[in-house]
Write a protein that holds these residues in place. Structure first.
Motif, PDB file in Angstrom:
ATOM      1  N   GLN A 147      14.932  47.262   8.019  1.00  0.00           N
ATOM      2  CA  GLN A 147      15.766  47.600   9.174  1.00  0.00           C
ATOM      3  C   GLN A 147      17.198  47.821   8.690  1.00  0.00           C
ATOM      4  OE1 GLN A 147      15.569  44.780  12.364  1.00  0.00           O
ATOM      5  NE2 GLN A 147      17.413  45.552  13.339  1.00  0.00           N
ATOM      6  N   ALA A 148      17.750  48.999   8.978  1.00  0.00           N
ATOM      7  CA  ALA A 148      19.087  49.351   8.482  1.00  0.00           C
ATOM      8  C   ALA A 148      20.159  49.121   9.543  1.00  0.00           C
ATOM      9  CB  ALA A 148      19.111  50.810   8.043  1.00  0.00           C
TER      10      ALA A 148
ATOM     11  N   VAL B  83      12.509  35.981   6.134  1.00  0.00           N
ATOM     12  CA  VAL B  83      11.404  36.786   5.602  1.00  0.00           C
ATOM     13  C   VAL B  83      10.071  36.095   5.887  1.00  0.00           C
ATOM     14  CG1 VAL B  83      10.355  37.689   3.481  1.00  0.00           C
ATOM     15  CG2 VAL B  83      12.811  37.967   3.884  1.00  0.00           C
ATOM     16  N   GLU B  84      10.022  34.784   5.741  1.00  0.00           N
ATOM     17  CA  GLU B  84       8.802  34.034   6.055  1.00  0.00           C
ATOM     18  C   GLU B  84       8.422  34.163   7.525  1.00  0.00           C
ATOM     19  OE1 GLU B  84       9.745  30.093   4.725  1.00  0.00           O
ATOM     20  OE2 GLU B  84       9.207  30.538   2.651  1.00  0.00           O
ATOM     21  N   HIS B  85       9.413  34.428   8.370  1.00  0.00           N
ATOM     22  CA  HIS B  85       9.159  34.595   9.804  1.00  0.00           C
ATOM     23  C   HIS B  85       9.123  36.081  10.203  1.00  0.00           C
ATOM     24  CE1 HIS B  85       9.919  30.315   9.733  1.00  0.00           C
ATOM     25  NE2 HIS B  85       9.265  30.290  10.887  1.00  0.00           N
ATOM     26  N   LYS B  86       8.779  36.898   9.228  1.00  0.00           N
ATOM     27  CA  LYS B  86       8.488  38.325   9.443  1.00  0.00           C
ATOM     28  C   LYS B  86       9.692  39.194   9.790  1.00  0.00           C
ATOM     29  CE  LYS B  86       4.094  37.324   9.024  1.00  0.00           C
ATOM     30  NZ  LYS B  86       3.802  36.777   7.745  1.00  0.00           N
TER      31      LYS B  86
ATOM     32  N   VAL C  26      13.309  38.100  15.446  1.00  0.00           N
ATOM     33  CA  VAL C  26      14.175  37.787  14.304  1.00  0.00           C
ATOM     34  C   VAL C  26      14.905  39.040  13.840  1.00  0.00           C
ATOM     35  CG1 VAL C  26      12.891  35.794  13.472  1.00  0.00           C
ATOM     36  CG2 VAL C  26      12.318  38.061  12.616  1.00  0.00           C
ATOM     37  N   ASP C  27      14.505  40.198  14.317  1.00  0.00           N
ATOM     38  CA  ASP C  27      15.128  41.462  13.936  1.00  0.00           C
ATOM     39  C   ASP C  27      16.181  41.934  14.931  1.00  0.00           C
ATOM     40  OD1 ASP C  27      13.723  41.837  11.530  1.00  0.00           O
ATOM     41  OD2 ASP C  27      11.994  42.601  12.634  1.00  0.00           O
ATOM     42  N   LEU C  28      16.497  41.118  15.912  1.00  0.00           N
ATOM     43  CA  LEU C  28      17.519  41.477  16.891  1.00  0.00           C
ATOM     44  C   LEU C  28      18.828  41.747  16.165  1.00  0.00           C
ATOM     45  CD1 LEU C  28      17.962  41.689  19.969  1.00  0.00           C
ATOM     46  CD2 LEU C  28      18.789  39.348  19.896  1.00  0.00           C
ATOM     47  N   ALA C  29      19.457  42.873  16.472  1.00  0.00           N
ATOM     48  CA  ALA C  29      20.674  43.286  15.766  1.00  0.00           C
ATOM     49  C   ALA C  29      21.907  43.159  16.652  1.00  0.00           C
ATOM     50  CB  ALA C  29      20.538  44.728  15.295  1.00  0.00           C
TER      51      ALA C  29
ATOM     52  N   CYS D 273      26.920  46.305  15.459  1.00  0.00           N
ATOM     53  CA  CYS D 273      26.945  47.315  14.391  1.00  0.00           C
ATOM     54  C   CYS D 273      25.584  47.443  13.700  1.00  0.00           C
ATOM     55  CB  CYS D 273      28.049  47.018  13.382  1.00  0.00           C
ATOM     56  SG  CYS D 273      27.872  45.460  12.539  1.00  0.00           S
ATOM     57  N   GLY D 274      24.566  46.860  14.304  1.00  0.00           N
ATOM     58  CA  GLY D 274      23.214  47.010  13.767  1.00  0.00           C
ATOM     59  C   GLY D 274      22.807  45.974  12.750  1.00  0.00           C
ATOM     60  N   SER D 275      23.654  45.007  12.481  1.00  0.00           N
ATOM     61  CA  SER D 275      23.333  43.988  11.483  1.00  0.00           C
ATOM     62  C   SER D 275      22.388  42.939  12.055  1.00  0.00           C
ATOM     63  CB  SER D 275      24.600  43.298  10.985  1.00  0.00           C
ATOM     64  OG  SER D 275      25.401  44.198  10.277  1.00  0.00           O
ATOM     65  N   SER D 276      21.235  42.809  11.421  1.00  0.00           N
ATOM     66  CA  SER D 276      20.278  41.782  11.817  1.00  0.00           C
ATOM     67  C   SER D 276      20.657  40.462  11.156  1.00  0.00           C
ATOM     68  CB  SER D 276      18.871  42.185  11.371  1.00  0.00           C
ATOM     69  OG  SER D 276      18.796  42.209   9.951  1.00  0.00           O
ATOM     70  N   SER D 277      19.994  39.402  11.552  1.00  0.00           N
ATOM     71  CA  SER D 277      20.232  38.097  10.929  1.00  0.00           C
ATOM     72  C   SER D 277      19.971  38.156   9.436  1.00  0.00           C
ATOM     73  CB  SER D 277      19.327  37.034  11.566  1.00  0.00           C
ATOM     74  OG  SER D 277      19.648  36.858  12.906  1.00  0.00           O
TER      75      SER D 277
END
Length: 69
Positions: A55-56, A47-50, A20-23, A26-30
């Motif tokens: 992450q910037a 957030v519920e899915h961690k 879920v943190d895949l960016a 330009c580094g923007s995550s979901s």
């Protein structure tokens, strides 16, 4: 309806092992994108899915700072 489709795609991606943190480029995550666009249900879901709130992106914004803004 858009949120439901987006949520379905995210659930499928998670089941396939995509973070879920895949960016993006330009580094923007979901989480950062959802928070930037005021999509509070999507933010809560991520957030519920961690999803990492710390992450910037390349400009230094985090999911947490976007929500707080």
């Amino acid at each position: 309806m858009v949120l439901a489709a987006w949520r379905f795609q995210l659930i499928c991606a998670c089941k396939l092992g995509v973070s879920v943190d895949l960016a993006g480029d330009c580094g923007s995550s979901s989480l950062i994108v959802a928070a930037s666009n005021g999509q509070l249900k999507a933010v809560k879901f991520l957030v519920e899915h961690k999803a990492s709130v710390d992450q910037a992106e390349s400009a230094g914004w985090t999911g947490y700072s976007r929500v707080a803004r």
